[in-house]
Design an enzyme around this catalytic site. Structure first.
Site, PDB file in Angstrom:
ATOM      1  N   ALA A  94       0.833  -1.203   0.000  1.00 29.47           N
ATOM      2  CA  ALA A  94       0.000   0.000   0.000  1.00 29.47           C
ATOM      3  C   ALA A  94       0.868   1.253   0.000  1.00 29.47           C
ATOM      4  O   ALA A  94       1.811   1.360   0.765  1.00 29.47           O
ATOM      5  CB  ALA A  94      -0.916   0.012   1.214  1.00 29.47           C
ATOM      6  N   ASP A  95       0.525   2.198  -0.883  1.00 28.17           N
ATOM      7  CA  ASP A  95       1.165   3.508  -0.842  1.00 28.17           C
ATOM      8  C   ASP A  95       0.231   4.453  -0.092  1.00 28.17           C
ATOM      9  O   ASP A  95      -0.798   4.028   0.441  1.00 28.17           O
ATOM     10  CB  ASP A  95       1.493   4.011  -2.250  1.00 28.17           C
ATOM     11  CG  ASP A  95       0.279   4.160  -3.155  1.00 28.17           C
ATOM     12  OD1 ASP A  95      -0.866   4.242  -2.635  1.00 28.17           O
ATOM     13  OD2 ASP A  95       0.460   4.213  -4.383  1.00 28.17           O
ATOM     14  N   SER A  96       0.558   5.728  -0.046  1.00 24.47           N
ATOM     15  CA  SER A  96      -0.252   6.670   0.737  1.00 24.47           C
ATOM     16  C   SER A  96      -1.674   6.792   0.193  1.00 24.47           C
ATOM     17  O   SER A  96      -2.635   6.903   0.963  1.00 24.47           O
ATOM     18  CB  SER A  96       0.421   8.034   0.804  1.00 24.47           C
ATOM     19  OG  SER A  96       0.632   8.550  -0.485  1.00 24.47           O
ATOM     20  N   ASP A  98      -3.343   4.409  -1.416  1.00 28.39           N
ATOM     21  CA  ASP A  98      -4.014   3.159  -1.018  1.00 28.39           C
ATOM     22  C   ASP A  98      -4.469   3.233   0.433  1.00 28.39           C
ATOM     23  O   ASP A  98      -5.575   2.800   0.769  1.00 28.39           O
ATOM     24  CB  ASP A  98      -3.068   1.956  -1.172  1.00 28.39           C
ATOM     25  CG  ASP A  98      -2.758   1.623  -2.618  1.00 28.39           C
ATOM     26  OD1 ASP A  98      -3.649   1.775  -3.470  1.00 28.39           O
ATOM     27  OD2 ASP A  98      -1.607   1.210  -2.884  1.00 28.39           O
ATOM     28  N   THR A  99      -3.625   3.785   1.291  1.00 22.36           N
ATOM     29  CA  THR A  99      -3.962   3.892   2.712  1.00 22.36           C
ATOM     30  C   THR A  99      -5.182   4.787   2.910  1.00 22.36           C
ATOM     31  O   THR A  99      -6.077   4.466   3.701  1.00 22.36           O
ATOM     32  CB  THR A  99      -2.752   4.407   3.517  1.00 22.36           C
ATOM     33  OG1 THR A  99      -1.647   3.518   3.301  1.00 22.36           O
ATOM     34  CG2 THR A  99      -3.058   4.456   5.002  1.00 22.36           C
TER      35      THR A  99
END
Length: 141
Positions: A94-96, A98-99
Site C-alpha cells: 500500500a502507498d499513501s 491506497d492507505t
C-alpha cells in the site's frame, strides 16, 4: 543492577569507572525499587514527560477479520495472500493513496469518521481495528 518499577515515568542512569551506562524511561511513576550488587547506586530523577506509548486492549477477532477483508479488497490481493492483524499496510504494497482508500473503505463499512490525525497513526491492520472499536464505542456512548 536489578530494578523493579511500577508506574509510568522514571529516568535512571548508572556509570562506573568502566564507563558502562544504562538508562531507562517510563512515565507517571508510582514506586521504584532499585538494588545493586556493586557499591555504585544509580541516580534517579523524576520529571513529567509527554506520553510516549499507549496500552490498549486488542480489537475483537471479528473486527480484525473484517478489516483484513477490506484491506485485501482495496489492495486487490489474492485470497491466498496472508493478511493478519500484524500485517503492515506498507508490507502489503500500500502507498499513501491506497492507505487513504483503505481508511475510506473502513469508514463506510463501519459507519465511522476517522480524523486525519488518527488516520496517520494507522500502520497495521491491528491499529485500524483498534481505532475502529474505539470510535464505534465512542459513537455508541
Amino acid at each position: 543492577m536489578a530494578s523493579s518499577i511500577t508506574g509510568s515515568f522514571i529516568s535512571t542512569s548508572t556509570c562506573s569507572l568502566h564507563q558502562n551506562r544504562a538508562t531507562a524511561a517510563i512515565s507517571s511513576l508510582k514506586s521504584v525499587s532499585l538494588s545493586s550488587q556493586r557499591m555504585l547506586f544509580p541516580s534517579v530523577r523524576l520529571q513529567p514527560m509527554p506520553q510516549r506509548f499507549r496500552v490498549s486492549c486488542a480489537a475483537k477477532k471479528e473486527t480484525v477479520d473484517k478489516v483484513c477483508e477490506i484491506v485485501r479488497k482495496q489492495l486487490a490481493l489474492p485470497e491466498e495472500s496472508p493478511v493478519t492483524g500484524e500485517s503492515k499496510f506498507s508490507q502489503l504494497g500500500a502507498d499513501s493513496l491506497d492507505t487513504v482508500e483503505i481508511v475510506m473503505g473502513l469508514e463506510e463499512a463501519f459507519g465511522i469518521s476517522v480524523e486525519e490525525e488518527s488516520a496517520q497513526t494507522i500502520a497495521t491492520v491491528q491499529d485500524a481495528a483498534d481505532l475502529i472499536e474505539k470510535l464505534v464505542e465512542t459513537n455508541d456512548a
